[in-house]
Scaffold this motif. Structure first.
Motif, PDB file in Angstrom:
ATOM      1  N   ILE A  51       7.048   8.345   0.050  1.00  0.00           N
ATOM      2  CA  ILE A  51       5.735   8.946   0.304  1.00  0.00           C
ATOM      3  C   ILE A  51       5.406   8.935   1.790  1.00  0.00           C
ATOM      4  CG2 ILE A  51       3.251   8.712  -0.108  1.00  0.00           C
ATOM      5  CD1 ILE A  51       5.451   7.164  -2.654  1.00  0.00           C
ATOM      6  N   ASP A  52       5.067  10.090   2.298  1.00  0.00           N
ATOM      7  CA  ASP A  52       4.560  10.244   3.663  1.00  0.00           C
ATOM      8  C   ASP A  52       3.717  11.514   3.690  1.00  0.00           C
ATOM      9  OD1 ASP A  52       4.034  10.063   6.345  1.00  0.00           O
ATOM     10  OD2 ASP A  52       6.014  10.751   7.000  1.00  0.00           O
ATOM     11  N   ILE A  54       6.434   3.680   0.551  1.00  0.00           N
ATOM     12  CA  ILE A  54       5.498   4.335   1.461  1.00  0.00           C
ATOM     13  C   ILE A  54       6.045   4.144   2.861  1.00  0.00           C
ATOM     14  CG2 ILE A  54       3.125   4.408   2.307  1.00  0.00           C
ATOM     15  CD1 ILE A  54       2.358   3.184  -0.467  1.00  0.00           C
ATOM     16  N   GLU A  87       2.449   7.656   6.042  1.00  0.00           N
ATOM     17  CA  GLU A  87       1.058   7.754   5.613  1.00  0.00           C
ATOM     18  C   GLU A  87       1.002   7.993   4.109  1.00  0.00           C
ATOM     19  OE1 GLU A  87      -2.931  10.107   7.247  1.00  0.00           O
ATOM     20  OE2 GLU A  87      -0.919  10.881   7.681  1.00  0.00           O
ATOM     21  N   GLY A  88       0.337   7.099   3.402  1.00  0.00           N
ATOM     22  CA  GLY A  88       0.147   7.277   1.964  1.00  0.00           C
ATOM     23  C   GLY A  88      -1.293   7.656   1.722  1.00  0.00           C
ATOM     24  N   ALA A 134      -0.629  10.742  -2.720  1.00  0.00           N
ATOM     25  CA  ALA A 134       0.342   9.651  -2.631  1.00  0.00           C
ATOM     26  C   ALA A 134       0.470   8.925  -3.966  1.00  0.00           C
ATOM     27  CB  ALA A 134      -0.069   8.675  -1.533  1.00  0.00           C
ATOM     28  N   ALA A 172       3.433   7.286  -6.493  1.00  0.00           N
ATOM     29  CA  ALA A 172       3.527   5.852  -6.212  1.00  0.00           C
ATOM     30  C   ALA A 172       3.131   4.965  -7.378  1.00  0.00           C
ATOM     31  CB  ALA A 172       2.673   5.508  -4.991  1.00  0.00           C
ATOM     32  N   MET A 178       6.534  -0.879   1.078  1.00  0.00           N
ATOM     33  CA  MET A 178       5.767  -0.259   2.153  1.00  0.00           C
ATOM     34  C   MET A 178       6.262  -0.774   3.495  1.00  0.00           C
ATOM     35  SD  MET A 178       1.629  -0.124   2.307  1.00  0.00           S
ATOM     36  CE  MET A 178       0.709   0.637   3.654  1.00  0.00           C
ATOM     37  N   ALA A 232       3.103   1.133   7.980  1.00  0.00           N
ATOM     38  CA  ALA A 232       2.618   2.292   7.225  1.00  0.00           C
ATOM     39  C   ALA A 232       1.188   2.019   6.773  1.00  0.00           C
ATOM     40  CB  ALA A 232       3.526   2.549   6.020  1.00  0.00           C
ATOM     41  N   TYR A 246      -1.843   3.075   3.534  1.00  0.00           N
ATOM     42  CA  TYR A 246      -1.989   3.574   2.158  1.00  0.00           C
ATOM     43  C   TYR A 246      -3.469   3.489   1.814  1.00  0.00           C
ATOM     44  CZ  TYR A 246      -0.697   3.923  -2.862  1.00  0.00           C
ATOM     45  OH  TYR A 246      -0.542   4.305  -4.180  1.00  0.00           O
TER      46      TYR A 246
END
Length: 318
Positions: free
Chosen positions: A157-158, A195, A198-199, A204, A208, A215, A219, A221
């Motif tokens: 996830i980004d 992650i 950027e979550g 996201a 997730a 993570m 990062a 979230y």
């Protein structure tokens, strides 16, 4: 590195001096190796000091750094024989979400993740990592396929969040995200989410809702971006720094709150300074977690995942 953040200015100045001295060294007989070594040590110390005490807002800037690992980098380094699978079989293929099959360190897996792009051309092609409904429906299709063939699911996830355009809303953005979460909770195979930058928001969470959420140390979230939160609460984006602190968006805060399961340490100065090393650390963490999850029965995997997600935010009686 050519791209420095505002708070990295002292480090940028030192590294600039080092480059100048290296240029002199190659074009003259002046012995300046000792000076270069001292400056390198000073720059490393400054880097370590700076990154050991980043504020939540500074971590937000690092998480958005243009040189951080992208999904394409992760797939290239960790996934062998990757075969992309396109389309949601209903409307279109969303380039913001990339998915397919491959081999992770000898094990067949299904990979799903958001891709932000590295330059103007690729960012536009991938819509800056903001997926439309067809992207989440593609993710659902791949999750169900993984479940059918008993393949572990790895998600990366980004994204700043799902695409908020009119067309996306007309095609059922909220329903697509909710359905992705539902499918994530229903599959009976190991699912590990990472992650990496950027979550953001439901965009996201849709990828997730996993047995294990890893993570990167720098990062973020969150349910909304710091700027968006500030605009709602204070009617101005100038309060984004305060919002970032209040929202508990860092990996360190989220680990304490049991929202994530593991922090993956980054190289000194962030993953953007040594992308291969950062990806290798992430791969090691995924391999360890996958080994544990592979010992569980399909029903146990699903029940554990459901209990874990439903427990987030629940108050404990004492």
């Amino acid at each position: 590195m050519n791209n420095f953040l505002d708070f990295e200015k002292p480090i940028a100045d030192l590294e600039g001096k080092i480059r100048e001295l290296e240029g002199l060294e190659s074009g003259s007989d002046i012995e300046i190796n000792e000076d270069i070594a001292k400056l390198r040590q000073k720059a490393l110390h400054q880097l370590e000091q700076t990154y050991s005490k980043l504020t939540p807002w500074q971590k937000t800037q690092v998480a958005r750094h243009v040189d951080r690992p992208k999904l394409s980098d992760i797939i290239a380094q960790l996934i062998e024989e990757f075969t992309p699978l396109a389309g949601d079989r209903a409307f279109a293929d969303d380039k913001a979400i990339i998915g397919g099959m491959g081999r992770f360190r000898g094990r067949s897996v299904v990979v799903i993740g958001t891709e932000k792009g590295k330059d103007t051309e690729t960012r536009l092609r991938h819509n800056f990592g903001m997926a439309r409904p067809e992207g989440y429906r593609k993710a659902q299709r791949l999750m169900r396929m993984a479940d059918h063939f008993s393949l572990p699911i790895l998600t990366f996830i980004d994204t700043s969040g799902a695409y908020p355009g009119i067309g996306a809303e007309e095609r059922g953005q909220a329903e697509a995200i909710a359905r992705s979460i539902e499918v994530s909770l229903d599959v009976r195979v190991p699912m590990i989410a990472s992650i990496v930058g950027e979550g953001g928001s439901g965009g996201a969470v849709a990828l997730a809702s996993a047995n294990r959420v890893l993570m990167f140390a720098h990062a973020i979230y969150s349910v909304i971006s710091p700027e968006g939160c500030a605009a709602i609460l204070w009617k101005t984006r100038d309060k984004a720094q305060e919002a970032a602190t209040a929202m508990k968006i860092t990996a360190q805060d989220l680990l304490k709150l049991n929202v994530i399961d593991r922090i993956v340490e980054e190289p000194v100065g962030g993953a953007q300074r040594d992308v291969p090393a950062a990806i290798n650390s992430l791969g090691n963490a995924i391999e360890e977690e996958l080994a544990v999850l592979s010992t569980l029965e399909p029903g146990e995997l699903r029940e554990e995942r459901r209990r874990k997600i439903l427990a987030i935010g629940r108050l404990e009686e004492r």
